[in-house]
Design an enzyme around this catalytic site. Structure first.
Site, mmCIF file in Angstrom:
data_model
loop_
_atom_site.group_PDB
_atom_site.id
_atom_site.type_symbol
_atom_site.label_atom_id
_atom_site.label_comp_id
_atom_site.label_asym_id
_atom_site.label_seq_id
_atom_site.Cartn_x
_atom_site.Cartn_y
_atom_site.Cartn_z
ATOM 1 N N TYR A 1 0.837 -1.208 0.000
ATOM 2 C CA TYR A 1 0.000 0.000 0.000
ATOM 3 C C TYR A 1 0.869 1.254 0.000
ATOM 4 O O TYR A 1 0.677 2.162 -0.810
ATOM 5 C CB TYR A 1 -0.922 -0.002 1.222
ATOM 6 C CG TYR A 1 -1.768 1.240 1.350
ATOM 7 C CD1 TYR A 1 -2.912 1.403 0.576
ATOM 8 C CD2 TYR A 1 -1.430 2.260 2.245
ATOM 9 C CE1 TYR A 1 -3.697 2.544 0.686
ATOM 10 C CE2 TYR A 1 -2.212 3.403 2.362
ATOM 11 C CZ TYR A 1 -3.339 3.534 1.585
ATOM 12 O OH TYR A 1 -4.108 4.673 1.692
ATOM 13 N N GLY A 2 1.848 1.287 0.895
ATOM 14 C CA GLY A 2 2.701 2.462 1.002
ATOM 15 C C GLY A 2 3.475 2.733 -0.274
ATOM 16 O O GLY A 2 3.599 3.887 -0.708
ATOM 17 N N ARG B 1 -11.934 6.581 9.575
ATOM 18 C CA ARG B 1 -12.760 5.409 9.882
ATOM 19 C C ARG B 1 -13.543 4.987 8.636
ATOM 20 O O ARG B 1 -14.577 5.559 8.304
ATOM 21 C CB ARG B 1 -13.730 5.724 11.029
ATOM 22 C CG ARG B 1 -13.056 5.902 12.375
ATOM 23 C CD ARG B 1 -14.058 6.042 13.515
ATOM 24 N NE ARG B 1 -14.889 7.229 13.400
ATOM 25 C CZ ARG B 1 -14.533 8.440 13.824
ATOM 26 N NH1 ARG B 1 -13.330 8.636 14.347
ATOM 27 N NH2 ARG B 1 -15.357 9.465 13.700
#
Length: 277
Positions: free
Chosen positions: A194-195, A232
């Protein structure tokens, strides 16, 4: 034909849906295209938004990983609106920490969505950008964290002001290949699919801004990458400190930069503040 239009990708839930609502609340004067891979979920989201009183929201199907789908959207925008005024590339994925898929698979799927998908949308829609258009590529603070974990050699390449799109694409492909062979860390990459994909998005944004400066100088187009924060959502989980509405604030701010503004452009922005890359 000249009616303004904004496109938000991955917008049927989470930050994307909050961005759609945020644009409406900020008084965006044109149509807001809520796009999603699933037609059913997208149309359901549009009805929810309209029930809140935002009547200028329109659904259009878009799978960012399908170049054909990107081209269909481009054709629709050209025929109905004659151009594009705001593009917010929000669609993205992240595997959970406890995901059981092999890391090489996670790297390939994540890169295909977050980096290549974003790139394909841009390739399809950039020719439609009107003067004073705004482009926002949703990246992440994890991109900066992971850049700092790269080898000095990779960091230097990824921070170069004259890196080309072709070079960046090659590097993102090399990461995936290395991840599939288990040699990514030995080659100086961080252990985060992801990073690394979001490193790609941030660096791509810097490249795109540079190209716009050369090809559309004087047109007033502003393009930036941003971090919405830890929000969230289904992707980030329930423990994140920010609500989707709070996460949408910086993307909406960048999308609504006033006509005539000169900056930020080609920057990485978090909490409405330009961050060092």
């Amino acid at each position: 034909m000249s009616m303004k239009v904004a496109v938000v990708t991955g917008a049927n839930k989470g930050i994307g849906l909050a961005i759609v609502k945020g644009l409406c609340k900020a008084g965006y004067s044109g149509d807001v295209l809520l796009t999603a891979r699933s037609e059913a979920l997208g149309k359901e989201a549009v009805e929810l938004v309209k029930a809140e009183g935002f009547k200028n929201v329109v659904f259009h199907q878009l799978d960012i990983c399908d170049q054909g789908s990107c081209k269909v959207l481009a054709k629709f925008l050209k025929e109905k609106y004659g151009g594009l005024d705001v593009l917010i590339n929000n669609a993205g994925i992240a595997y959970k920490v406890n995901a059981t898929e092999p890391f090489g698979e996670q790297a390939e799927v994540t890169m295909r969505t977050n980096f290549w998908g974003t790139l394909w949308v841009c390739h399809a829609l950039f020719p439609l950008l009107r003067s004073n258009a705004r482009v926002v590529n949703v990246s992440s603070f994890v991109s900066k964290q992971c850049l700092d974990k790269c080898s000095p050699e990779l960091q230097a390449k990824l921070r170069r002001t004259n890196i080309s799109e072709e070079e960046l694409c090659l590097m993102m492909g090399e990461f995936v290949t290395a991840a599939q062979s288990g040699t990514h860390e030995a080659q100086g990459w961080p252990n985060s699919a992801y990073g690394t994909s979001k490193i790609g998005v941030t660096v791509l944004s810097r490249i795109q801004a540079h190209v716009l400066n050369e090809t559309r100088a004087g047109d007033g187009i502003l393009l930036n990458a941003c971090c919405p924060g830890w929000v969230r959502t289904d992707m980030a989980g329930p423990k994140a400190p920010k609500s989707p509405e709070e996460g949408a604030e910086t993307p909406v701010y960048l999308a609504m930069l006033q006509e005539g503004a000169k900056e930020p452009h080609g920057q990485f922005v978090s909490e409405k503040v330009v961050q060092e890359w």
